[in-house]
Design a protein around this motif. Sequence first.
Motif, mmCIF file in Angstrom:
data_model
loop_
_atom_site.group_PDB
_atom_site.id
_atom_site.type_symbol
_atom_site.label_atom_id
_atom_site.label_comp_id
_atom_site.label_asym_id
_atom_site.label_seq_id
_atom_site.Cartn_x
_atom_site.Cartn_y
_atom_site.Cartn_z
ATOM 1 N N ASP A 9 0.809 -1.217 0.000
ATOM 2 C CA ASP A 9 0.000 0.000 0.000
ATOM 3 C C ASP A 9 0.842 1.266 0.000
ATOM 4 O O ASP A 9 0.356 2.342 -0.340
ATOM 5 C CB ASP A 9 -0.973 -0.008 1.186
ATOM 6 N N LEU A 10 2.132 1.167 0.371
ATOM 7 C CA LEU A 10 3.020 2.334 0.310
ATOM 8 C C LEU A 10 3.093 2.895 -1.100
ATOM 9 O O LEU A 10 3.165 4.118 -1.299
ATOM 10 C CB LEU A 10 4.420 1.951 0.802
ATOM 11 N N VAL A 11 3.046 2.021 -2.093
ATOM 12 C CA VAL A 11 3.109 2.456 -3.497
ATOM 13 C C VAL A 11 1.948 3.375 -3.833
ATOM 14 O O VAL A 11 2.097 4.330 -4.597
ATOM 15 C CB VAL A 11 3.119 1.222 -4.428
ATOM 16 N N PHE A 12 0.791 3.114 -3.246
ATOM 17 C CA PHE A 12 -0.423 3.826 -3.626
ATOM 18 C C PHE A 12 -0.700 5.070 -2.778
ATOM 19 O O PHE A 12 -1.764 5.676 -2.901
ATOM 20 C CB PHE A 12 -1.611 2.866 -3.564
ATOM 21 N N VAL A 13 0.244 5.440 -1.914
ATOM 22 C CA VAL A 13 0.111 6.694 -1.184
ATOM 23 C C VAL A 13 1.171 7.697 -1.614
ATOM 24 O O VAL A 13 1.135 8.856 -1.197
ATOM 25 C CB VAL A 13 0.190 6.469 0.348
ATOM 26 N N LEU A 14 2.122 7.282 -2.448
ATOM 27 C CA LEU A 14 3.153 8.187 -2.935
ATOM 28 C C LEU A 14 2.635 8.951 -4.145
ATOM 29 O O LEU A 14 2.108 8.345 -5.077
ATOM 30 C CB LEU A 14 4.417 7.410 -3.310
ATOM 31 N N PRO A 15 2.755 10.266 -4.160
ATOM 32 C CA PRO A 15 2.299 11.034 -5.328
ATOM 33 C C PRO A 15 3.081 10.641 -6.573
ATOM 34 O O PRO A 15 4.254 10.270 -6.495
ATOM 35 C CB PRO A 15 2.573 12.493 -4.920
ATOM 36 N N VAL A 16 2.465 10.722 -7.725
ATOM 37 C CA VAL A 16 3.021 10.375 -9.036
ATOM 38 C C VAL A 16 3.206 8.870 -9.154
ATOM 39 O O VAL A 16 2.732 8.240 -10.109
ATOM 40 C CB VAL A 16 4.348 11.109 -9.323
ATOM 41 N N VAL A 17 3.906 8.271 -8.183
ATOM 42 C CA VAL A 17 4.119 6.826 -8.211
ATOM 43 C C VAL A 17 2.788 6.088 -8.209
ATOM 44 O O VAL A 17 2.606 5.086 -8.915
ATOM 45 C CB VAL A 17 4.991 6.384 -7.009
ATOM 46 N N ASN A 18 1.846 6.592 -7.428
ATOM 47 C CA ASN A 18 0.524 5.980 -7.350
ATOM 48 C C ASN A 18 -0.133 5.921 -8.725
ATOM 49 O O ASN A 18 -0.611 4.870 -9.167
ATOM 50 C CB ASN A 18 -0.339 6.781 -6.370
ATOM 51 N N GLU A 19 -0.151 7.054 -9.450
ATOM 52 C CA GLU A 19 -0.807 7.108 -10.752
ATOM 53 C C GLU A 19 -0.106 6.210 -11.766
ATOM 54 O O GLU A 19 -0.749 5.498 -12.538
ATOM 55 C CB GLU A 19 -0.842 8.554 -11.259
ATOM 56 N N LEU A 20 1.225 6.260 -11.785
ATOM 57 C CA LEU A 20 1.968 5.438 -12.736
ATOM 58 C C LEU A 20 1.773 3.950 -12.463
ATOM 59 O O LEU A 20 1.654 3.147 -13.391
ATOM 60 C CB LEU A 20 3.451 5.799 -12.681
ATOM 61 N N ALA A 21 1.746 3.582 -11.180
ATOM 62 C CA ALA A 21 1.555 2.180 -10.831
ATOM 63 C C ALA A 21 0.193 1.682 -11.296
ATOM 64 O O ALA A 21 0.074 0.579 -11.850
ATOM 65 C CB ALA A 21 1.706 1.985 -9.325
ATOM 66 N N ARG A 22 -0.844 2.485 -11.106
ATOM 67 C CA ARG A 22 -2.182 2.097 -11.561
ATOM 68 C C ARG A 22 -2.226 1.951 -13.077
ATOM 69 O O ARG A 22 -2.809 1.013 -13.611
ATOM 70 C CB ARG A 22 -3.208 3.134 -11.101
ATOM 71 N N LYS A 23 -1.615 2.901 -13.794
ATOM 72 C CA LYS A 23 -1.605 2.834 -15.249
ATOM 73 C C LYS A 23 -0.877 1.593 -15.747
ATOM 74 O O LYS A 23 -1.238 0.999 -16.770
ATOM 75 C CB LYS A 23 -0.936 4.085 -15.828
ATOM 76 N N LEU A 24 0.166 1.170 -15.027
ATOM 77 C CA LEU A 24 0.939 -0.015 -15.412
ATOM 78 C C LEU A 24 0.233 -1.320 -15.068
ATOM 79 O O LEU A 24 0.713 -2.388 -15.432
ATOM 80 C CB LEU A 24 2.308 0.014 -14.730
ATOM 81 N N GLY A 25 -0.859 -1.239 -14.339
ATOM 82 C CA GLY A 25 -1.605 -2.442 -14.003
ATOM 83 C C GLY A 25 -1.344 -2.979 -12.616
ATOM 84 O O GLY A 25 -1.790 -4.081 -12.300
ATOM 85 N N HIS A 26 -0.626 -2.235 -11.774
ATOM 86 C CA HIS A 26 -0.386 -2.687 -10.410
ATOM 87 C C HIS A 26 -1.652 -2.527 -9.577
ATOM 88 O O HIS A 26 -2.468 -1.628 -9.822
ATOM 89 C CB HIS A 26 0.740 -1.885 -9.766
ATOM 90 N N THR A 27 -1.794 -3.370 -8.583
ATOM 91 C CA THR A 27 -2.928 -3.260 -7.678
ATOM 92 C C THR A 27 -2.494 -3.696 -6.285
ATOM 93 O O THR A 27 -1.389 -4.212 -6.096
ATOM 94 C CB THR A 27 -4.116 -4.112 -8.169
ATOM 95 N N LEU A 28 -3.354 -3.459 -5.314
ATOM 96 C CA LEU A 28 -3.021 -3.713 -3.917
ATOM 97 C C LEU A 28 -2.801 -5.198 -3.665
ATOM 98 O O LEU A 28 -3.515 -6.048 -4.197
ATOM 99 C CB LEU A 28 -4.144 -3.201 -3.020
ATOM 100 N N ALA A 29 -1.808 -5.497 -2.850
ATOM 101 C CA ALA A 29 -1.471 -6.885 -2.550
ATOM 102 C C ALA A 29 -2.445 -7.454 -1.529
ATOM 103 O O ALA A 29 -2.131 -7.605 -0.344
ATOM 104 C CB ALA A 29 -0.035 -6.986 -2.028
ATOM 105 N N CYS A 30 -3.643 -7.763 -1.982
ATOM 106 C CA CYS A 30 -4.639 -8.396 -1.127
ATOM 107 C C CYS A 30 -5.287 -9.533 -1.902
ATOM 108 O O CYS A 30 -5.252 -9.566 -3.144
ATOM 109 C CB CYS A 30 -5.686 -7.395 -0.645
ATOM 110 N N ALA A 31 -5.853 -10.483 -1.173
ATOM 111 C CA ALA A 31 -6.398 -11.685 -1.795
ATOM 112 C C ALA A 31 -7.557 -11.372 -2.739
ATOM 113 O O ALA A 31 -7.694 -12.009 -3.788
ATOM 114 C CB ALA A 31 -6.851 -12.672 -0.709
#
Length: 375
Positions: free
Chosen positions: A199-221
């Motif tokens: 979840d650290l990835v998704f609270v960092l500015p810019v990194v959050n948006e790029l990660a979502r665009k690349l197809g990353h998602t939260l590490a949950c079941a």
Amino acid sequence: MADAKVIPFDDDRSRGSGAGGGSGGGAAPRPARRRGAGSRRKGAADPASVGEVQPLPVRGAAGEKDDPVPPGSRESPKSPGAPGSQSRAGGGGDEDGGLERRIAGGLSFLRRRLTGDYEVDDFGFDAELTDQVLMSLLRPVYEKYFRVEVKGVENIPAEGGALIVANHSGTLPLDGLMMQVAVHDHHPADRHLRLLAADLVFVLPVVNELARKLGHTLACAEDAERLLGQGELVGVMPEGFKGVGKPFGERYKLQRFGRGGFVSTALRQGAPIVPCSIVGAEEIYPMIGNSKTLARLLGFPYFPLTPTFPWLGPLGAVPLPTKWTIQFGEPIPTDGYAPEAAEDPVLMFNLTDQVREQIQHTLYKLLVQRRSVFF
């Protein structure tokens, strides 16, 4: 920055209600959203005023690419009449035509971005932006800087859901990005790898948006099961921060893989598990220390001290140009187990240990074969 709370992939709470909605297998997959007139950004041009736009070529069967070639494409078609299929002695007409098609494709891409006429899925994944822009930015680092060598990519299924499990290292999670490029560029079906991130990835500015665009998602079941149920390739690195932030003296020694949450997810969906071993990432930032005080103040799980960072300032943040090898092992099937097997702790422990041992054994084998850290 507030302290980032890391949600372990195998956390028991992920089986209850959460952001993914529901319990167990999570919410049913929903069709991809299309950014039409109702989802355009304020101030975007009206499509009617732009004029008719030819769409970018759509991917066909595995290994086939339509003409024209969009900007950033990895290779050009070699069919008769395509750019590069004839010698230059015949004149520059073919080259000029190929350049014109690339320019037209680029303008078409820009118009779609400006008018909002593109698609993203429920997780924020933008396939067109990833293919045309983000992969083009990562590819030089992959090919020229780290000179990644890929082995065993044929072990990744050509279709259907599969879970790729890899070791994690390098102080900064560049290994996940390089694994994405390896799958995208070398798999015959040009598949996208959807990484599970903390979840650290998704609270960092810019990194959050790029990660979502690349197809990353939260590490949950819940998110992992939804993606596998939609037939996606899902990547997970069970070591988490324990792996990426371990000291240089413990390089290539796998940390604990948690309680087998990734195995339980694969069993529920009947998806094969593909072990992946990455050599070369451990040396890009040799972590010789950890400033826990700074880490606490910044809300990071660790604050690395390397031979160059923070002593050389921004220059110290440049990774060392090590030579990488990424090897995908033989898949471990899970579709032969009964549905209740996902709740069997003994089976989960055995499969987790099997995956971990296979990755560790391959790491040792690749290290023996490696000539040098940099060559």
